[in-house]
Enzyme design. Sequence first.
Site, PDB file in Angstrom:
ATOM      1  CB  CYS A  43      -1.068  -0.064   1.190  1.00 29.60           C
ATOM      2  SG  CYS A  43      -1.896   1.563   1.486  1.00 29.60           S
ATOM      3  CD1 TRP A  80      -6.492  -3.476   4.681  1.00 37.23           C
ATOM      4  CD2 TRP A  80      -4.925  -4.597   3.707  1.00 37.23           C
ATOM      5  NE1 TRP A  80      -6.135  -2.720   3.814  1.00 37.23           N
ATOM      6  CE2 TRP A  80      -5.162  -3.361   2.911  1.00 37.23           C
ATOM      7  CE3 TRP A  80      -3.831  -5.316   3.044  1.00 37.23           C
ATOM      8  CZ2 TRP A  80      -4.896  -3.048   1.653  1.00 37.23           C
ATOM      9  CZ3 TRP A  80      -3.302  -5.031   1.719  1.00 37.23           C
ATOM     10  CH2 TRP A  80      -3.669  -3.788   1.233  1.00 37.23           C
ATOM     11  CB  VAL A 116     -11.019  -2.194   7.235  1.00 32.90           C
ATOM     12  CG1 VAL A 116      -9.615  -2.403   8.333  1.00 32.90           C
ATOM     13  CG2 VAL A 116     -12.299  -2.291   8.366  1.00 32.90           C
ATOM     14  CB  VAL A 118      -3.082  -0.593   5.872  1.00 33.47           C
ATOM     15  CG1 VAL A 118      -3.195  -1.861   6.518  1.00 33.47           C
ATOM     16  CG2 VAL A 118      -3.107  -0.951   4.298  1.00 33.47           C
ATOM     17  CE1 TYR A 181      -5.087   2.378  -5.416  1.00 30.59           C
ATOM     18  CE2 TYR A 181      -3.515   4.071  -5.330  1.00 30.59           C
ATOM     19  CZ  TYR A 181      -3.957   2.773  -4.871  1.00 30.59           C
ATOM     20  OH  TYR A 181      -3.196   2.147  -4.350  1.00 30.59           O
TER      21      TYR A 181
END
Length: 337
Positions: A43, A80, A116, A118, A181
Amino acid sequence: MDASATPTEEMKRDPMHFTDRITPGGDWPVQAGRYRLVISRACPWAHRVVLARRLYGLDEAISLAVTDPVQEIIDDENHWVFTSRTGSPDDKDPVLGIHALREAYLAREPGYDGGVSVPGLVDVPTGHLVSNDFNQLTLDFGTEWTELHREGAPDLYPKHLRDEIDALNEEIYNDVNNGVYKAGFAPTQASYDRAVHALFARLDRLEDRLTRQRFLLGPTITEADLRLWPTLVRFDAVYHGHFKCNIRKLIEYPALWAYARDLFQQPGFGDTVNLNHIREHYYAVHTGINPTRIVAAGPDPAQWLTPHHREELGGRPFGEGTPPEPPPLPDRVPPVV
């Protein structure tokens, strides 16, 4: 960081939900050994926080937990998770005792039903997520955690440059970090065209900027470099092909490519990169883009170690500070070659 789009809308990112800050004397106090940073090596948003942790020498003060690069489907959503292949016995993080990062989200807010992402900074005693605000985390590591900085830690966010850094960061975020993205997940030709042309227009301007100076703000590394570089290190490996950002490759930009190699070869940068995790995550998880889940083999990672000659522009990468020592053994990644 989470993204969503309908067939007729451009990709939109969910706002950060957990944005508490760790500060000296605050509700969440700065304290060595209390917090654990959960990341994926794949990431780019987590990567910038790992870079700050390394450069400031917070390796021992904030422990590191690395998730599997391939997310697990739980309740019809990608999550994750910790697995034995990334050093988590019994598929649980050995410190937090959890299998999925979402458990720390739910410990903090039992009714939470959002995304969720990271990085996640977790309070070890309670198991509660403190923050997933990747932008603020790097700034706070530099300004709030100074009592735990290593001797010789660089000043990556100097007061006299903060306005310029913030403005450049905003441009880089909109057009480059998030731009890849927006192109990769574009639901229409028009939205893709807007994103990809804005991305390469910004890269063209950055190429011009870096032709004249060694780093984004001059002769030393700053917070702005920590924001741009994680996107560059992933560019040819995944964004060029997987996200259709293929007007040019990074290696076709003389200054940007040399700049990216310059940083890769600096202590604290290349030693945080796992290109296998990067390729495996993007190609295996984004089944809407790559339904076969075939993982591309290239490009040759040895290119990152070729001479860059950026030292001819002068400057001191760490300013008045010094490079970090090698990372602790548990945090080390396989060498590129």
